[in-house]
Scaffold this motif. Structure first.
Motif, PDB file in Angstrom:
ATOM      1  N   THR A 210       0.842  -1.201   0.000  1.00 22.82           N
ATOM      2  CA  THR A 210       0.000   0.000   0.000  1.00 22.82           C
ATOM      3  C   THR A 210       0.876   1.249   0.000  1.00 22.82           C
ATOM      4  OG1 THR A 210      -1.788  -1.122   1.180  1.00 22.82           O
ATOM      5  CG2 THR A 210      -1.769   1.295   1.242  1.00 22.82           C
ATOM      6  N   VAL A 211       0.627   2.117  -0.962  1.00 24.20           N
ATOM      7  CA  VAL A 211       1.363   3.380  -1.079  1.00 24.20           C
ATOM      8  C   VAL A 211       0.375   4.524  -0.869  1.00 24.20           C
ATOM      9  CG1 VAL A 211       2.787   4.846  -2.546  1.00 24.20           C
ATOM     10  CG2 VAL A 211       2.983   2.345  -2.708  1.00 24.20           C
ATOM     11  N   ASN A 212       0.687   5.404   0.074  1.00 25.02           N
ATOM     12  CA  ASN A 212      -0.163   6.560   0.358  1.00 25.02           C
ATOM     13  C   ASN A 212       0.436   7.809  -0.277  1.00 25.02           C
ATOM     14  OD1 ASN A 212      -2.066   5.162   2.068  1.00 25.02           O
ATOM     15  ND2 ASN A 212      -0.444   5.082   3.614  1.00 25.02           N
ATOM     16  N   PHE A 213      -0.380   8.536  -1.043  1.00 27.30           N
ATOM     17  CA  PHE A 213       0.039   9.771  -1.703  1.00 27.30           C
ATOM     18  C   PHE A 213      -0.583  10.957  -0.969  1.00 27.30           C
ATOM     19  CE2 PHE A 213       0.180   6.521  -5.031  1.00 27.30           C
ATOM     20  CZ  PHE A 213       1.446   6.732  -5.578  1.00 27.30           C
ATOM     21  N   ALA A 214       0.246  11.948  -0.642  1.00 32.46           N
ATOM     22  CA  ALA A 214      -0.259  13.116   0.091  1.00 32.46           C
ATOM     23  C   ALA A 214       0.382  14.384  -0.452  1.00 32.46           C
ATOM     24  CB  ALA A 214       0.040  12.978   1.578  1.00 32.46           C
ATOM     25  N   ILE A 215      -0.421  15.426  -0.612  1.00 34.11           N
ATOM     26  CA  ILE A 215       0.090  16.729  -1.054  1.00 34.11           C
ATOM     27  C   ILE A 215       0.791  17.391   0.126  1.00 34.11           C
ATOM     28  CG2 ILE A 215      -0.586  19.038  -1.821  1.00 34.11           C
ATOM     29  CD1 ILE A 215      -2.886  17.634  -3.340  1.00 34.11           C
ATOM     30  N   THR A 216       2.029  17.807  -0.089  1.00 29.72           N
ATOM     31  CA  THR A 216       2.809  18.429   0.982  1.00 29.72           C
ATOM     32  C   THR A 216       3.025  19.923   0.783  1.00 29.72           C
ATOM     33  OG1 THR A 216       4.810  17.649  -0.150  1.00 29.72           O
ATOM     34  CG2 THR A 216       3.985  16.316   1.675  1.00 29.72           C
ATOM     35  N   SER A 217       2.823  20.443  -0.429  1.00 31.52           N
ATOM     36  CA  SER A 217       2.877  21.892  -0.645  1.00 31.52           C
ATOM     37  C   SER A 217       2.233  22.231  -1.976  1.00 31.52           C
ATOM     38  CB  SER A 217       4.323  22.409  -0.626  1.00 31.52           C
ATOM     39  OG  SER A 217       5.038  21.976  -1.762  1.00 31.52           O
ATOM     40  N   GLY A 218       1.711  23.445  -2.077  1.00 34.40           N
ATOM     41  CA  GLY A 218       1.185  23.945  -3.337  1.00 34.40           C
ATOM     42  C   GLY A 218      -0.290  23.728  -3.568  1.00 34.40           C
ATOM     43  N   GLY A 219      -0.937  22.922  -2.714  1.00 34.82           N
ATOM     44  CA  GLY A 219      -2.364  22.692  -2.879  1.00 34.82           C
ATOM     45  C   GLY A 219      -2.670  21.726  -4.002  1.00 34.82           C
ATOM     46  N   GLY A 220      -3.945  21.687  -4.392  1.00 40.43           N
ATOM     47  CA  GLY A 220      -4.380  20.768  -5.430  1.00 40.43           C
ATOM     48  C   GLY A 220      -4.934  19.485  -4.847  1.00 40.43           C
ATOM     49  N   SER A 221      -4.979  18.436  -5.669  1.00 38.34           N
ATOM     50  CA  SER A 221      -5.533  17.153  -5.231  1.00 38.34           C
ATOM     51  C   SER A 221      -4.877  16.025  -6.014  1.00 38.34           C
ATOM     52  CB  SER A 221      -7.052  17.118  -5.443  1.00 38.34           C
ATOM     53  OG  SER A 221      -7.366  17.279  -6.822  1.00 38.34           O
ATOM     54  N   VAL A 222      -4.981  14.800  -5.476  1.00 37.24           N
ATOM     55  CA  VAL A 222      -4.470  13.621  -6.172  1.00 37.24           C
ATOM     56  C   VAL A 222      -5.632  12.709  -6.510  1.00 37.24           C
ATOM     57  CG1 VAL A 222      -2.135  13.659  -5.240  1.00 37.24           C
ATOM     58  CG2 VAL A 222      -3.952  12.546  -3.937  1.00 37.24           C
ATOM     59  N   SER A 223      -5.505  12.010  -7.632  1.00 33.37           N
ATOM     60  CA  SER A 223      -6.597  11.135  -8.075  1.00 33.37           C
ATOM     61  C   SER A 223      -6.768   9.947  -7.147  1.00 33.37           C
ATOM     62  CB  SER A 223      -6.330  10.656  -9.502  1.00 33.37           C
ATOM     63  OG  SER A 223      -5.108   9.931  -9.571  1.00 33.37           O
ATOM     64  N   SER A 224      -5.661   9.470  -6.561  1.00 33.36           N
ATOM     65  CA  SER A 224      -5.712   8.357  -5.611  1.00 33.36           C
ATOM     66  C   SER A 224      -4.852   8.700  -4.416  1.00 33.36           C
ATOM     67  CB  SER A 224      -5.206   7.062  -6.256  1.00 33.36           C
ATOM     68  OG  SER A 224      -6.005   6.695  -7.364  1.00 33.36           O
ATOM     69  N   ALA A 225      -5.470   8.798  -3.246  1.00 33.80           N
ATOM     70  CA  ALA A 225      -4.697   9.060  -2.036  1.00 33.80           C
ATOM     71  C   ALA A 225      -4.009   7.798  -1.543  1.00 33.80           C
ATOM     72  CB  ALA A 225      -5.603   9.614  -0.944  1.00 33.80           C
ATOM     73  N   SER A 226      -4.486   6.636  -1.996  1.00 31.13           N
ATOM     74  CA  SER A 226      -3.886   5.363  -1.609  1.00 31.13           C
ATOM     75  C   SER A 226      -3.998   4.403  -2.783  1.00 31.13           C
ATOM     76  CB  SER A 226      -4.597   4.788  -0.383  1.00 31.13           C
ATOM     77  OG  SER A 226      -4.012   3.568   0.019  1.00 31.13           O
ATOM     78  N   ALA A 227      -2.901   3.692  -3.062  1.00 31.95           N
ATOM     79  CA  ALA A 227      -2.901   2.732  -4.168  1.00 31.95           C
ATOM     80  C   ALA A 227      -2.061   1.529  -3.770  1.00 31.95           C
ATOM     81  CB  ALA A 227      -2.355   3.374  -5.437  1.00 31.95           C
ATOM     82  N   VAL A 228      -2.401   0.357  -4.302  1.00 30.72           N
ATOM     83  CA  VAL A 228      -1.702  -0.889  -3.988  1.00 30.72           C
ATOM     84  C   VAL A 228      -0.881  -1.307  -5.198  1.00 30.72           C
ATOM     85  CG1 VAL A 228      -1.962  -3.317  -3.345  1.00 30.72           C
ATOM     86  CG2 VAL A 228      -3.498  -1.587  -2.383  1.00 30.72           C
ATOM     87  N   THR A 229       0.375  -1.679  -4.955  1.00 32.96           N
ATOM     88  CA  THR A 229       1.248  -2.061  -6.065  1.00 32.96           C
ATOM     89  C   THR A 229       0.755  -3.338  -6.730  1.00 32.96           C
ATOM     90  OG1 THR A 229       2.717  -3.295  -4.587  1.00 32.96           O
ATOM     91  CG2 THR A 229       3.262  -0.990  -5.004  1.00 32.96           C
ATOM     92  N   GLY A 230       0.912  -3.387  -8.063  1.00 37.55           N
ATOM     93  CA  GLY A 230       0.526  -4.560  -8.827  1.00 37.55           C
ATOM     94  C   GLY A 230       1.673  -5.543  -8.952  1.00 37.55           C
ATOM     95  N   ASN A 231       1.537  -6.471  -9.882  1.00 42.55           N
ATOM     96  CA  ASN A 231       2.570  -7.486 -10.073  1.00 42.55           C
ATOM     97  C   ASN A 231       3.910  -6.885 -10.493  1.00 42.55           C
ATOM     98  OD1 ASN A 231       0.805  -9.566  -9.407  1.00 42.55           O
ATOM     99  ND2 ASN A 231       0.135  -9.866 -11.537  1.00 42.55           N
ATOM    100  N   ASP A 232       3.859  -5.712 -11.115  1.00 46.52           N
ATOM    101  CA  ASP A 232       5.102  -5.041 -11.507  1.00 46.52           C
ATOM    102  C   ASP A 232       5.685  -4.197 -10.381  1.00 46.52           C
ATOM    103  OD1 ASP A 232       3.210  -3.038 -11.426  1.00 46.52           O
ATOM    104  OD2 ASP A 232       3.556  -2.317 -13.472  1.00 46.52           O
ATOM    105  N   GLY A 233       5.035  -4.225  -9.213  1.00 51.34           N
ATOM    106  CA  GLY A 233       5.512  -3.466  -8.061  1.00 51.34           C
ATOM    107  C   GLY A 233       5.180  -1.991  -8.111  1.00 51.34           C
ATOM    108  N   GLN A 234       4.370  -1.573  -9.085  1.00 51.50           N
ATOM    109  CA  GLN A 234       4.134  -0.148  -9.285  1.00 51.50           C
ATOM    110  C   GLN A 234       2.762   0.294  -8.783  1.00 51.50           C
ATOM    111  OE1 GLN A 234       4.951   1.070 -13.311  1.00 51.50           O
ATOM    112  NE2 GLN A 234       6.991   0.128 -13.331  1.00 51.50           N
ATOM    113  N   ALA A 235       2.725   1.557  -8.325  1.00 50.46           N
ATOM    114  CA  ALA A 235       1.484   2.228  -7.954  1.00 50.46           C
ATOM    115  C   ALA A 235       1.582   3.664  -8.447  1.00 50.46           C
ATOM    116  CB  ALA A 235       1.266   2.185  -6.448  1.00 50.46           C
ATOM    117  N   SER A 236       0.435   4.305  -8.676  1.00 53.90           N
ATOM    118  CA  SER A 236       0.485   5.643  -9.267  1.00 53.90           C
ATOM    119  C   SER A 236      -0.689   6.492  -8.827  1.00 53.90           C
ATOM    120  CB  SER A 236       0.504   5.552 -10.796  1.00 53.90           C
ATOM    121  OG  SER A 236      -0.708   4.991 -11.274  1.00 53.90           O
TER     122      SER A 236
END
Length: 742
Positions: A210-236
């Protein structure tokens, strides 16, 4: 087991990528004791997440007793500890932790081992990072550390190495795959995702993390605040940028017990302009030179300005024939650097040009007889602006500057910035003659000046003579601030407006800055009659009337005549307010030159005192009548003329010079007018144009005081100017902090 066998095992483990230590063959420079027990340690980091499996320390020959090793967080929490057993008499000791301590990548930790009396040490050994594999010491000027026994150590002495170390095994890692350092439009989603990858110690992808994405400066938003890596080990995730342009947006991606990485992105305004894009490019201070243009090399451009895509011949003379270079810079903000290198000529062959021509009847020095040394080809992608060509004599290292403007005649912009080349020429003493007797040979001033001669000016403000430095003393600060705010600007010179009044048609605001003293009648009439809004961040402007003549070879507008009395055989080139001209400058800008103080004038000045603070130009400034803004009036100032004031005039400041002054210019003013008073004004002209005039040459130092002794930047002045320009039709794309754009 011998120490050598231990060391061999460490090297073998590291070669197999199973464990690492920071220190390998290093040994202490000496051993020391002051009879006190200490907690001795070292700050360290790892480039990868993993586990500390053991603690190491170097044991001094005379050291005895038990030793406890600890791993601490940077804030002093104990993460793990172990008591050493079966130590040898001296040298490296190592003890496994019963439970390995997990650490995150690029995070500071402290390893300590207690000391009862004696310890090994090498002073200053940790002043610079020690790096081995993924491990490194922290060079923060406060490493290593010591403190009371069994306590978190916070003291440091000479960045000494007390030889405390760890055994580290790389664990799972979180790394950036793609998407970092993008640029997008403020308030919009970036084109590409931020992608991370989780891997194990062997580099194999790890799914289900589980990878958690959080905005730390500049404002805005992320499409996924939390994502789980797939078989390729990647999350976005995808970042939608905050709504504020010109700042950096950052997003952290964190996987628990593995690590964290940070992505960055830049937000452009929704509607960019050429000035904003130009100032995103890297800047430099190399355009500056420390002294007035030196005698070993001098040059000039054959025109005050050149349109984008055009060519500009430059004529250069060296004291001794030899090699020289030309480096062309554009002035702007550029992150505070003030200039950007646009072009370098490479090495050129230079000559000593012939003596300049001299017309004794008008005391005119003209170097038109020089041959062209270099033709500057201006690209179609060059941004309109103030430019400096720095000339460098390769033999002596001497430097001088050629100043010119790049225009964009077909460009429509909010602001038309007029550079005061006429005034720069009037005070130019190159060849020994200017329009001022005190600057001229034998006290005999010129009546005509040729643009075909070098300018006697230089780059740095401190200690300089502003008379020889008109552009860089005042205009430069205004340019820096305007471009830092990303105003939409085009640049011209007085000569351009004189020759082509149609340039005024494509802009909302005409800007006169600093010391804009010398104008032609054609320029006066064009600016006055045009409905373009007018902002005079200047004083003593539009004071002397000049006229232009062709050069001896027929090039238009290369000689400037100003007799300063009624003896000019062609036209009355004296004061606009004179009876012969009967065009007081107040008819154009609402106020007119009345006084100046030249003793210590450059960094001197008196306070700008607010009046009529309920006027919209003072909105959001929190200024009240009588409030004072330090050092913004001088060295020359303007006041209203009750005999020649436009209707509807509003006085926005009334500032009194309390010190001695050097000139009172009362011609045209009613009897009894006080020359100590400076007044800023605004009104609407007969053409429908809005007009503002500061009544002070150095007012813009409240916007930017780079190079000015006694900084006087003031957010309230910045807000006031934003209000003025917005009312006239120009708004900043990247306003400064706390500024409210109407």
């Amino acid at each position: 087991m011998t120490q050598q066998n231990d060391f061999d095992k460490i090297l073998l483990a590291q070669s197999l990528n199973t464990s690492q230590t920071l220190f390998t063959t290093q040994v202490p420079g000496f051993e020391w004791s002051d009879g006190v027990s200490y907690e001795l340690g070292m700050k360290f980091q790892s480039a990868k997440s993993g586990q500390v499996t053991a603690i190491r320390h170097w044991k001094a020959v005379n050291e005895t007793g038990n030793h406890i090793g600890r791993i601490w967080s940077a804030t002093g929490s104990i993460l793990g500890s172990v008591t050493f057993s079966n130590e040898t008499a001296s040298g490296w000791q190592q003890q496994d932790l019963s439970t390995p301590v997990s650490i995150l990548a690029n995070t500071t930790y402290i390893v300590t081992v207690s000391c009862n009396s004696y310890f090994g040490v090498t002073n200053n050994a940790l002043a610079s990072p020690v790096v081995n594999g993924d491990l490194s010491s922290v060079a923060d000027g406060n490493n290593s550390v010591f403190g009371s026994l069994n306590s978190f150590p916070t003291n440091s002495y000479q960045n000494s190495n007390y030889f405390r170390d760890i055994v580290f095994v790389v664990g799972n890692s979180l790394t950036k795959v793609s998407g970092d350092n993008q640029t997008g439009t403020a308030g919009s989603a970036l084109a590409n995702s931020f992608v991370v990858k989780a891997t194990d110690s062997s580099g194999n992808p790890q799914s289900g993390v589980t990878v958690n994405f959080a905005i730390t400066s500049g404002g805005g938003s992320v499409s996924s605040a939390s994502a789980v890596t797939g078989n390729d080990g990647q999350a976005s995730t995808v970042l939608t940028l905050g709504t504020t342009a010109g700042i950096t947006n950052t997003v952290s991606a964190t996987a628990s017990d593995i690590g964290s990485v940070t992505f960055s992105a830049s937000a452009n305004p929704a509607n960019t302009n050429a000035i904003y894009l130009e100032n995103q490019k890297p800047g430099t201070t190399d355009w500056q030179i420390p002294q007035v243009g030196q005698s070993d090399i001098a040059g000039y451009a054959t025109a005050t300005s050149v349109n984008k895509g055009g060519s500009l011949p430059i004529k250069v003379s060296l004291a001794q024939a030899g090699n020289y270079t030309i480096d062309v810079y554009r002035l702007g903000y550029y992150g505070g650097q003030g200039g950007r290198l646009v072009l370098s000529s490479g090495q050129l062959n230079g000559i000593t040009q012939p003596a300049c021509n001299f017309d004794s009847s008008t005391r005119t020095v003209s170097c038109e007889n020089w041959s062209t040394s270099y033709t500057l080809q201006v690209g179609n992608d060059w941004t309109s602006g103030l430019y400096i060509a720095k000339l460098t004599d390769q033999r002596s290292g001497s430097k001088s500057q050629v100043v010119f403007v790049v225009r964009h005649d077909s460009e429509r912009s909010d602001i038309l910035f007029q550079s005061s080349f006429n005034t720069l020429q009037a005070y130019n003493l190159s060849g020994g003659y200017s329009l001022y007797p005190e600057q001229s040979i034998g006290g005999q001033r010129a009546f005509k000046l040729s643009y075909d001669r070098p300018f006697a000016q230089h780059s740095t403000l401190s200690g300089s003579n502003p008379y020889n430095n008109i552009i860089l003393s005042w205009e430069y600060n205004m340019v820096r601030w305007l471009e830092s705010q990303s105003y939409d600007i085009s640049y011209v010179t007085n000569v351009d407006v004189h020759a082509n009044s149609s340039l005024l048609q494509q802009h909302n605001i005409f800007l006169s800055v600093g010391h804009d003293e010398y104008w032609s009648l054609e320029e006066f009439n064009s600016v006055q009659s045009n409905s373009i809004n007018k902002a005079f961040f200047s004083a003593n402007s539009v004071y002397w009337r000049v006229r232009f003549e062709n050069s001896s070879t027929g090039v238009a507008n290369r000689a400037m005549a100003c007799y300063k009395d009624a003896t000019d055989p062609v036209a009355p080139t004296n004061k606009f307010r004179s009876p012969e001209n009967n065009k007081p400058e107040s008819a154009l800008k609402g106020n007119m030159y009345i006084g100046g103080r030249w003793q210590n004038f450059f960094f001197d000045g008196f306070d700008f005192v607010v009046k009529n603070s309920t006027h919209p130009y003072y909105a959001n400034t929190n200024l009240n009548d009588g409030d004072k803004l330090s050092g913004l009036v001088g060295f020359e100032w303007d006041a209203i003329n009750l005999n020649a004031s436009p209707s509807g005039l509003v006085v926005l400041s009334e500032s009194v010079q309390s010190q001695n002054f050097d000139q009172a210019e009362l011609e045209g003013f009613p009897a009894g007018t006080d020359p100590r008073i400076s007044q800023a004004v605004s009104f609407t002209s007969a053409s429908g144009a809005k007009v503002f005039s500061t009544g002070s040459i150095q007012f813009m130092w409240g916007l930017d005081s780079e190079g000015v002794s006694g900084p006087r930047e003031d957010t309230r002045i910045k807000q006031m100017v934003v209000n003025i320009l917005a009312d006239m039709g120009a708004r900043p794309l990247t306003p400064g902090s706390g500024i409210i754009v109407p």
